[in-house]
Motif scaffolding. Structure first.
Motif, PDB file in Angstrom:
ATOM      1  N   SER A 173       0.841  -1.199   0.000  1.00 60.10           N
ATOM      2  CA  SER A 173       0.000   0.000   0.000  1.00 60.10           C
ATOM      3  C   SER A 173       0.876   1.248   0.000  1.00 60.10           C
ATOM      4  N   TRP A 182      -0.903   5.869   2.049  1.00 62.38           N
ATOM      5  CA  TRP A 182      -1.227   6.315   3.399  1.00 62.38           C
ATOM      6  C   TRP A 182       0.029   6.840   4.096  1.00 62.38           C
ATOM      7  N   ASP A 183      -0.201   7.661   5.101  1.00 61.27           N
ATOM      8  CA  ASP A 183       0.877   8.129   5.968  1.00 61.27           C
ATOM      9  C   ASP A 183       0.639   7.691   7.406  1.00 61.27           C
ATOM     10  N   GLY A 188      -1.980   5.543   9.559  1.00 65.98           N
ATOM     11  CA  GLY A 188      -3.072   4.612   9.368  1.00 65.98           C
ATOM     12  C   GLY A 188      -4.337   4.979  10.114  1.00 65.98           C
ATOM     13  N   SER A 238      -7.857   8.970   8.988  1.00 64.28           N
ATOM     14  CA  SER A 238      -8.524   8.645   7.729  1.00 64.28           C
ATOM     15  C   SER A 238      -8.190   9.633   6.620  1.00 64.28           C
ATOM     16  N   SER A 269      -5.453  10.830   5.836  1.00 65.59           N
ATOM     17  CA  SER A 269      -4.173  10.518   5.189  1.00 65.59           C
ATOM     18  C   SER A 269      -4.111   9.051   4.754  1.00 65.59           C
ATOM     19  N   ASN A 270      -5.240   8.368   4.790  1.00 63.06           N
ATOM     20  CA  ASN A 270      -5.262   6.932   4.494  1.00 63.06           C
ATOM     21  C   ASN A 270      -6.227   6.649   3.343  1.00 63.06           C
ATOM     22  N   ASP A 271      -5.676   6.293   2.194  1.00 64.83           N
ATOM     23  CA  ASP A 271      -6.484   5.998   1.010  1.00 64.83           C
ATOM     24  C   ASP A 271      -6.472   4.513   0.658  1.00 64.83           C
ATOM     25  N   THR A 272      -6.248   3.652   1.660  1.00 60.18           N
ATOM     26  CA  THR A 272      -6.140   2.219   1.385  1.00 60.18           C
ATOM     27  C   THR A 272      -7.487   1.514   1.374  1.00 60.18           C
ATOM     28  N   SER A 273      -8.532   2.166   1.869  1.00 62.41           N
ATOM     29  CA  SER A 273      -9.833   1.506   1.959  1.00 62.41           C
ATOM     30  C   SER A 273     -10.915   2.416   1.407  1.00 62.41           C
ATOM     31  N   SER A 308       4.947  10.670   0.433  1.00 60.22           N
ATOM     32  CA  SER A 308       4.682   9.853   1.611  1.00 60.22           C
ATOM     33  C   SER A 308       5.980   9.429   2.273  1.00 60.22           C
ATOM     34  N   HIS A 316       6.432   6.845   3.949  1.00 58.21           N
ATOM     35  CA  HIS A 316       6.630   5.411   3.764  1.00 58.21           C
ATOM     36  C   HIS A 316       7.444   5.140   2.504  1.00 58.21           C
TER      37      HIS A 316
END
Length: 459
Positions: free
Chosen positions: A87, A91-92, A94, A97, A99-103, A123, A125
């Motif tokens: 992912s 996201w940065d 978790g 929300s 900063s989190n585009d995984t879901s 990011s 990560h």
């Protein structure tokens, strides 16, 4: 012999044009080409214009005008690691929300979701994993509220702000326990939904007269590779009422049905794997990739016979769920022995930057009686050339071969040893910064002298 490496351009020129590829020559280093072969002692590597020109024994290195300077003895040079499935860039924090585009569980779309616009090259990560030697990755959302997880992208981890290499590189579907949960509570429901979606997409493609990818423009950055429905501007704007996919989702699955887009299938249990293999008889064009496959060793000859590659969890040795009851650390080794093409699944570990550690553990398994591991060359290939090949970048990434991208990592020791770290990372021939928030915090608090002012004032 001390390792030698060099840059063709001057330091001043590089500072003025940091995005330009550098001509790089290295000799006297241990070279791992990433193709599954053993490391080459006293080897050499040459990059020119962002591409690999040579990688092999130093005695065979071509003549070059590149000046050389000394580097520490004992250096290793490898292709950049290829992490899939991840992912990264999505996201940065978790738990935040925003900063989190995984879901995207609340989205009205599923298969049509394309992660490429959400990838954030800034990011942290990406910075952290670049410093760990990962130069490219296949990124994907984790959930969408459907069995389909959307379309993943291939990204590079360079610092140039242009991360997406190939958007919509593959589609993903969950057909194990996770798929059963969102499809109505049963694997039977998940398979019915999946088969209906493929048939619906196939019919939709024919009715809309969507041309195949080979007859369309393929500018993926402008979206010219996306299937289009000519009826959107005509009078016949409605489809039948007995459909489960939105028009956008149906169009997104057209390349999957035609075998023009890879389909990653998330499964663990041996019986689920057999059910996926059976799909090839019903939909022979599907370009399938198994992801997870904790019980793959039980059906390894069948996977090999079907020619389906696997992105497998690295060291599952105890069941984490009912679909992993037969998990074993020897899973990957036994599948490879049966002739299956296997990469290590980055999604199965806490951080993809642990890829080399997992590969090293598979080498260690070869020394345990009764266990099946991998040779050094096989293990390194499982985190470099094999995942690159599975996602469609075979011979172009994850390997040091003439014409491949100039992704290069210089390590201070054997990259599959836990204590080894990268000292230089190149992506497309451009040397990359290795700093991140983590490294800056480490350096900032390395000095714990209590006589200093509070660290909040020491910046």
């Amino acid at each position: 012999m001390k390792a030698l490496f060099a840059f063709a351009a001057s330091t001043l020129a590089l500072a003025a044009t940091p995005a330009l590829a550098q001509d790089v020559a290295m000799t006297g280093v241990t070279v791992a080409t990433g193709d599954g072969s053993a490391p080459i002692e006293n080897g050499a590597v040459v990059l020119r214009s962002g591409k690999v020109v040579y990688a092999g024994p130093a005695a065979g290195m071509p003549q070059t005008s590149v000046a050389v300077v000394e580097a520490p003895q004992g250096s290793w040079v490898t292709p950049g690691l290829f992490a899939t499935v991840t992912s990264l860039g999505l996201w940065d924090v978790g738990a935040v929300s925003q900063s989190n585009d995984t879901s995207a569980g609340g989205s009205p779309f599923s298969a049509a979701l394309d992660v490429a616009p959400a990838v954030n090259p800034a990011s942290q990560h990406i910075a952290v994993h670049r410093a760990a030697g990962i130069t490219r990755a296949a990124s994907l959302m984790s959930s969408t509220g459907s069995i389909f997880q959307g379309q993943g992208a291939i990204i590079d981890l360079g610092s140039d702000g242009d991360a997406v290499v190939q958007p919509r590189a593959f589609q993903s579907v969950a057909l194990g326990e996770a798929g059963a949960r969102v499809a109505g509570g049963s694997r039977a429901s998940a398979h019915a939904l999946f088969r209906n979606a493929l048939r619906e997409a196939g019919q939709f493609g024919e009715d809309a007269r969507i041309p195949g990818m080979e007859s369309r423009q393929r500018d993926v950055r402008t979206g010219d590779d996306l299937p289009l429905d000519p009826r959107l501007s005509g009078e016949n704007r409605e489809r039948g009422t007995d459909v489960l996919l939105t028009r956008f989702d149906a169009a997104a699955l057209v390349p999957v049905v035609r075998g023009e887009q890879k389909l990653f299938v998330m499964v663990e249990r041996a019986s689920d794997i057999r059910s996926v293999i059976a799909l090839k008889r019903e939909f022979p064009r599907l370009d399938l990739v198994l992801v997870g496959a904790s019980e793959g060793w039980l059906v390894a000859p069948e996977i090999a016979a079907a020619g389906i590659p696997v992105i497998a969890d690295g060291l599952d040795d105890l069941p984490a769920s009912f679909e992993e009851l037969a998990s074993t650390q020897s899973n990957i080794g036994r599948m490879v022995k049966a002739g299956v093409k296997v990469a290590i699944n980055a999604a199965a570990m806490e951080n993809p930057r642990n890829l080399n550690q997992y590969a090293g553990n598979l080498v260690a398994l070869t020394h345990i009686p009764g266990a099946d591991g991998l040779s050094w060359g096989q293990a390194f290939a499982a985190i470099s050339s094999v995942p690159a090949d599975i996602v469609g970048m075979g011979s172009r990434a994850g390997v040091l071969t003439p014409g491949a991208v100039g992704d290069l990592v210089v390590w201070d020791g054997d990259p599959l040893e836990l204590g080894s770290t990268p000292v230089s990372v190149y992506i497309d021939g451009v040397e990359q910064p290795l700093e991140s928030h983590q490294s800056r915090l480490r350096d900032r608090y390395r000095d714990l002298d209590t006589s200093d002012m509070p660290k909040a004032y020491d910046w």
